[in-house]
Design an enzyme around this catalytic site. Sequence first.
Site, short mmCIF file in Angstrom:
data_model
loop_
_atom_site.label_atom_id
_atom_site.label_comp_id
_atom_site.label_asym_id
_atom_site.label_seq_id
_atom_site.Cartn_x
_atom_site.Cartn_y
_atom_site.Cartn_z
N ARG A 145 0.85 -1.19 0.00
CA ARG A 145 0.00 0.00 0.00
C ARG A 145 0.89 1.24 0.00
O ARG A 145 2.02 1.21 0.48
CB ARG A 145 -0.91 0.01 1.23
CG ARG A 145 -1.81 -1.22 1.35
CD ARG A 145 -2.58 -1.19 2.66
NE ARG A 145 -3.44 -2.37 2.82
CZ ARG A 145 -3.06 -3.51 3.40
NH1 ARG A 145 -1.82 -3.62 3.88
NH2 ARG A 145 -3.90 -4.52 3.50
N LYS A 169 -1.32 -3.17 8.14
CA LYS A 169 -2.40 -2.72 9.01
C LYS A 169 -2.35 -3.48 10.33
O LYS A 169 -2.04 -4.66 10.36
CB LYS A 169 -3.75 -2.97 8.33
CG LYS A 169 -4.01 -2.04 7.14
CD LYS A 169 -5.40 -2.27 6.58
CE LYS A 169 -5.71 -1.31 5.45
NZ LYS A 169 -7.08 -1.52 4.90
N HIS A 242 -2.74 2.44 -5.76
CA HIS A 242 -3.57 1.26 -5.54
C HIS A 242 -3.82 0.49 -6.84
O HIS A 242 -3.98 -0.73 -6.82
CB HIS A 242 -4.91 1.65 -4.90
CG HIS A 242 -5.37 0.66 -3.88
ND1 HIS A 242 -4.71 0.44 -2.68
CD2 HIS A 242 -6.41 -0.22 -3.88
CE1 HIS A 242 -5.33 -0.50 -1.99
NE2 HIS A 242 -6.35 -0.93 -2.69
N ARG A 245 -0.97 -1.71 -7.16
CA ARG A 245 -1.16 -2.83 -6.23
C ARG A 245 -2.10 -3.87 -6.86
O ARG A 245 -1.83 -5.08 -6.81
CB ARG A 245 -1.75 -2.31 -4.92
CG ARG A 245 -2.11 -3.37 -3.88
CD ARG A 245 -2.50 -2.67 -2.57
NE ARG A 245 -3.25 -3.50 -1.64
CZ ARG A 245 -2.69 -4.30 -0.74
NH1 ARG A 245 -1.37 -4.40 -0.67
NH2 ARG A 245 -3.44 -5.00 0.10
N HIS A 268 -3.64 -9.35 3.21
CA HIS A 268 -5.07 -9.47 3.45
C HIS A 268 -5.33 -10.43 4.62
O HIS A 268 -4.78 -11.53 4.64
CB HIS A 268 -5.79 -10.02 2.21
CG HIS A 268 -5.91 -9.03 1.10
ND1 HIS A 268 -6.14 -9.39 -0.22
CD2 HIS A 268 -5.83 -7.67 1.10
CE1 HIS A 268 -6.21 -8.31 -0.96
NE2 HIS A 268 -6.02 -7.26 -0.19
N TYR A 277 -9.30 -10.87 -7.34
CA TYR A 277 -8.33 -10.87 -8.43
C TYR A 277 -8.45 -12.07 -9.36
O TYR A 277 -7.77 -12.13 -10.38
CB TYR A 277 -6.90 -10.80 -7.86
CG TYR A 277 -6.65 -9.53 -7.10
CD1 TYR A 277 -6.57 -8.30 -7.76
CD2 TYR A 277 -6.55 -9.53 -5.71
CE1 TYR A 277 -6.37 -7.12 -7.07
CE2 TYR A 277 -6.36 -8.35 -5.01
CZ TYR A 277 -6.27 -7.16 -5.69
OH TYR A 277 -6.08 -5.99 -5.01
#
Length: 306
Positions: A145, A169, A242, A245, A268, A277
């Site tokens: 990110r 994150k 993004h 990404r 994720h 995807y």
Amino acid sequence: MKYLDTFLEMLSSERGASINTLSSYRRDLEDFANFMSLRKKVSEKAQEKDISNYVISLDNVGMSARTQSRRLSALREFFRFLFSEGIRTDNPTDNIESPKIGHSLPKYLSEEEIENLIMASKSLKKGVSEKALVLVELLYATGMRISELVSLPLSSVTRKQDAITIMGKGRKERIVPLNPNSLSAISSWLKVREKSLKKERDSKWLFPSHSKTGHITRDSCFKLLKKLAVIANIDPNRLSPHVIRHSFASHLIAHDADLRSVQQMLGHADIATTEIYTHVLDNRLKALVQSKHPLSKIKISSFKHK
């Protein structure tokens, strides 16, 4: 909002929420506080009807279902916090349904467009070129990110290794391998960083700057990518960190990477998020059938009824 700062402090200390996440929560909750204030009501004492009316008001002004859902999610977390702290005896969001969100396919660039973007980086003047190239190469090589990229510590690339540790994150670390091109771009940037930067040279960041954080900002990266898009003959509106990404993940899946590995590299928490995807497989399967199926070269119009 009386307990807003306390709530945000909890998110930061207990969940490791990033500055951007905290800012997003603050904006969303302050918007609800303003909604309640205009009705001469106290946010912390909101009832289910108040929450429902707020969501309806968001829909009435044309706000997207995704944004509505995000704001409702912020309210759920806030009132869950108030409940857990004994400030409230209930959670008024419990029975509120989230707006239905359609699953849009991720936007991504073709492999040729990525190559053009890399070539565009190399066409810039010395110093800027090395910086642009390493930013693009790292985004595309790791799928990280933009918030993770700009805040990379210098120590993450100074050790001789063919992988990089990314702080994601919730302050969760993940290790992503680096390819030869990205390693070469890093090496070139470190030389420029050492020779060209003076005061920033001793900074702990890979990409130091005079910003409040001490490292380059997301905004400066966005502007640089828009500039590269023009040079690469790509619509600037199609390009963002993004999107790169998304390109990273889509191209891996298209070249037979397994979903679990892509999930780990993207950071994720849920593999269901990574499954978006697999859209690239549809196009690949169509091409496979059209080129390999024994009937693909027979024109239907050539068959005649007897």
